[in-house]
Design a protein around this motif. Sequence first.
Motif, PDB file in Angstrom:
ATOM      1  N   MET A   1       0.840  -1.195   0.000  1.00 41.29           N
ATOM      2  CA  MET A   1       0.000   0.000   0.000  1.00 41.29           C
ATOM      3  C   MET A   1       0.871   1.239   0.000  1.00 41.29           C
ATOM      4  SD  MET A   1      -2.603   1.336   2.951  1.00 41.29           S
ATOM      5  CE  MET A   1      -1.724   2.690   3.666  1.00 41.29           C
ATOM      6  N   LYS A   2       0.607   2.155  -0.888  1.00 39.49           N
ATOM      7  CA  LYS A   2       1.322   3.422  -0.916  1.00 39.49           C
ATOM      8  C   LYS A   2       0.316   4.566  -0.805  1.00 39.49           C
ATOM      9  CE  LYS A   2       5.314   1.805  -3.529  1.00 39.49           C
ATOM     10  NZ  LYS A   2       6.169   1.991  -4.720  1.00 39.49           N
ATOM     11  N   THR A   3       0.741   5.630  -0.159  1.00 41.46           N
ATOM     12  CA  THR A   3      -0.116   6.797   0.006  1.00 41.46           C
ATOM     13  C   THR A   3       0.603   8.011  -0.561  1.00 41.46           C
ATOM     14  OG1 THR A   3      -1.113   5.869   1.999  1.00 41.46           O
ATOM     15  CG2 THR A   3      -1.328   8.229   1.681  1.00 41.46           C
ATOM     16  N   SER A   4       0.010   8.602  -1.599  1.00 40.32           N
ATOM     17  CA  SER A   4       0.624   9.777  -2.209  1.00 40.32           C
ATOM     18  C   SER A   4       0.175  11.060  -1.516  1.00 40.32           C
ATOM     19  CB  SER A   4       0.278   9.850  -3.703  1.00 40.32           C
ATOM     20  OG  SER A   4      -1.126   9.915  -3.886  1.00 40.32           O
ATOM     21  N   GLN A   5      -0.985  10.995  -0.866  1.00 41.19           N
ATOM     22  CA  GLN A   5      -1.510  12.160  -0.143  1.00 41.19           C
ATOM     23  C   GLN A   5      -0.782  12.337   1.188  1.00 41.19           C
ATOM     24  OE1 GLN A   5      -3.992  13.942  -2.392  1.00 41.19           O
ATOM     25  NE2 GLN A   5      -5.042  14.052  -0.456  1.00 41.19           N
ATOM     26  N   SER A   6      -0.717  13.559   1.680  1.00 41.59           N
ATOM     27  CA  SER A   6      -0.250  13.784   3.041  1.00 41.59           C
ATOM     28  C   SER A   6      -1.287  13.236   4.013  1.00 41.59           C
ATOM     29  CB  SER A   6      -0.070  15.278   3.298  1.00 41.59           C
ATOM     30  OG  SER A   6       0.104  15.527   4.684  1.00 41.59           O
ATOM     31  N   VAL A   7      -0.805  12.578   5.050  1.00 42.07           N
ATOM     32  CA  VAL A   7      -1.730  12.018   6.044  1.00 42.07           C
ATOM     33  C   VAL A   7      -1.989  13.012   7.177  1.00 42.07           C
ATOM     34  CG1 VAL A   7      -1.024   9.670   5.530  1.00 42.07           C
ATOM     35  CG2 VAL A   7       0.125  10.920   7.377  1.00 42.07           C
ATOM     36  N   GLN A   8      -1.472  14.233   7.056  1.00 44.66           N
ATOM     37  CA  GLN A   8      -1.556  15.174   8.164  1.00 44.66           C
ATOM     38  C   GLN A   8      -2.987  15.495   8.567  1.00 44.66           C
ATOM     39  OE1 GLN A   8       1.712  14.540   9.202  1.00 44.66           O
ATOM     40  NE2 GLN A   8       0.941  16.339  10.327  1.00 44.66           N
ATOM     41  N   LYS A 349       1.840   3.711  12.439  1.00 48.74           N
ATOM     42  CA  LYS A 349       2.537   3.352  11.201  1.00 48.74           C
ATOM     43  C   LYS A 349       2.118   4.272  10.051  1.00 48.74           C
ATOM     44  CE  LYS A 349       3.225  -1.521  12.424  1.00 48.74           C
ATOM     45  NZ  LYS A 349       2.800  -2.918  12.149  1.00 48.74           N
ATOM     46  N   ILE A 350       0.833   4.592   9.984  1.00 45.74           N
ATOM     47  CA  ILE A 350       0.358   5.526   8.959  1.00 45.74           C
ATOM     48  C   ILE A 350       1.033   6.890   9.153  1.00 45.74           C
ATOM     49  CG2 ILE A 350      -1.653   6.852   8.173  1.00 45.74           C
ATOM     50  CD1 ILE A 350      -1.802   4.069   7.112  1.00 45.74           C
ATOM     51  N   HIS A 351       1.077   7.345  10.408  1.00 45.12           N
ATOM     52  CA  HIS A 351       1.650   8.657  10.717  1.00 45.12           C
ATOM     53  C   HIS A 351       3.140   8.712  10.366  1.00 45.12           C
ATOM     54  CE1 HIS A 351       1.654  12.216  13.799  1.00 45.12           C
ATOM     55  NE2 HIS A 351       1.786  12.616  12.561  1.00 45.12           N
ATOM     56  N   ASP A 352       3.833   7.614  10.619  1.00 42.38           N
ATOM     57  CA  ASP A 352       5.284   7.577  10.415  1.00 42.38           C
ATOM     58  C   ASP A 352       5.692   7.153   9.008  1.00 42.38           C
ATOM     59  OD1 ASP A 352       5.546   8.339  13.051  1.00 42.38           O
ATOM     60  OD2 ASP A 352       5.868   6.296  13.792  1.00 42.38           O
ATOM     61  N   GLY A 353       4.707   6.942   8.126  1.00 40.77           N
ATOM     62  CA  GLY A 353       5.024   6.539   6.767  1.00 40.77           C
ATOM     63  C   GLY A 353       5.507   5.104   6.642  1.00 40.77           C
ATOM     64  N   LYS A 354       5.201   4.278   7.651  1.00 42.76           N
ATOM     65  CA  LYS A 354       5.650   2.884   7.633  1.00 42.76           C
ATOM     66  C   LYS A 354       4.550   1.964   7.108  1.00 42.76           C
ATOM     67  CE  LYS A 354       8.830   3.619  11.504  1.00 42.76           C
ATOM     68  NZ  LYS A 354       9.191   3.231  12.902  1.00 42.76           N
ATOM     69  N   VAL A 355       3.961   2.342   5.978  1.00 37.73           N
ATOM     70  CA  VAL A 355       2.824   1.581   5.466  1.00 37.73           C
ATOM     71  C   VAL A 355       3.227   0.181   5.029  1.00 37.73           C
ATOM     72  CG1 VAL A 355       1.484   3.613   4.817  1.00 37.73           C
ATOM     73  CG2 VAL A 355       3.123   2.650   3.192  1.00 37.73           C
TER      74      VAL A 355
END
Length: 370
Positions: A1-8, A349-355
């Motif tokens: 899973m990759k997230t291109s959007q900022s999760v902020q 993990k989502i917050h730290d980019g460790k998807v």
Amino acid sequence: MKTSQSVQSLFKPFTSEKMNLSNRIVMAPMTRSFSPNGVPGQNVVDYYRRRAENEVGLIVTEGTVINHPASAHGPNVPHFYGEEALNGWAKVVEAVHEAGGRIIPQLWHVGTERKVGSLPNPEALPVGPSGLTATGEKVSEPLTEAEISAIIDAFAQAAADAKRIGFDGIELHGAHGYLIDQFFWEFTNRRTDRYGGDMLARTQFAVEIIEACRRAVGPDFPIVFRFSQWKSGAYTAKLAETPDRLAQFLKPLVDAGVDVFHCSTRRFWEPEFEGSDLNLAGWTKKLTGKPTITVGSVGLDDEFMSLFTQGKGAQNANIDGLLEQLDRGEFDLVAVGRALLVDPAWASKIHDGKVDELVPFTSDALKTLY
């Protein structure tokens, strides 16, 4: 899973008139049945603490049953009454608060979803507005007004106890074909008194529960109300077929004292009505002005009913679309279910980019409480 959007946007504080949270992530209520004789123990304390330690802003507990003989449908569903059970919940609250989280109990009565002879009270028949199950089977006589009053009082007592032992609010379970929802739905509510009739009349039971809970907790204690269009075994059911009808349905609940709506769908990304991309939470916020929680297979690539119909797990899924909806302000909070059940550190993990470290969901996760 990759997230291109900022999760902020998921990690912005949430502030409303009665509720302040560190972020927008909610642990969805999930029945676990790991509380023998209805009493939550240290394993339940640890289970909820792990999520609070890992950046879940608000925990909604699994469904906890009110003090009524037919409220539960199993011996290990946690009670929200009695000194032993409430002491167990007080320890849960203390642990979550120590970890920096917030927590509310989901108050529940299963109604005629309870099977005849179910523990813990096999002699108690299932109860409902008309004694009908979701399939139309009559399993008991309709509730009398005196019996309805006693159930309302039991909800109010649970709300008062929640405040007394330190919870941060309550959630009333008015979804999925359980007791409150059985009053909403014309198929299970055939009453001709003030608790039945047209759509507005069918909200009367919920209205009186909300009002009684509000009296029990005072003006500043948050009341969250969970509702759904779908029912267990009737996934295409609709309480409201149009936005106008939904507005009519929601208004009495707002007037009674609901602060936040938890809008349960099976797939959060699906529009609720034709001609608009808004989901149920989006429409509910637009129509009421109240904060809303969206929910429904967040972070997973398959909706949850596949687990029960096919025994399937689910892979982690991209949440870019969710983040876009949240950024647009369509809803305020995001409830995560199975992804958090299998992985207590999902939010961190989502917050730290460790998807890449996210744990995929399998049905094995249901067998343990971790």
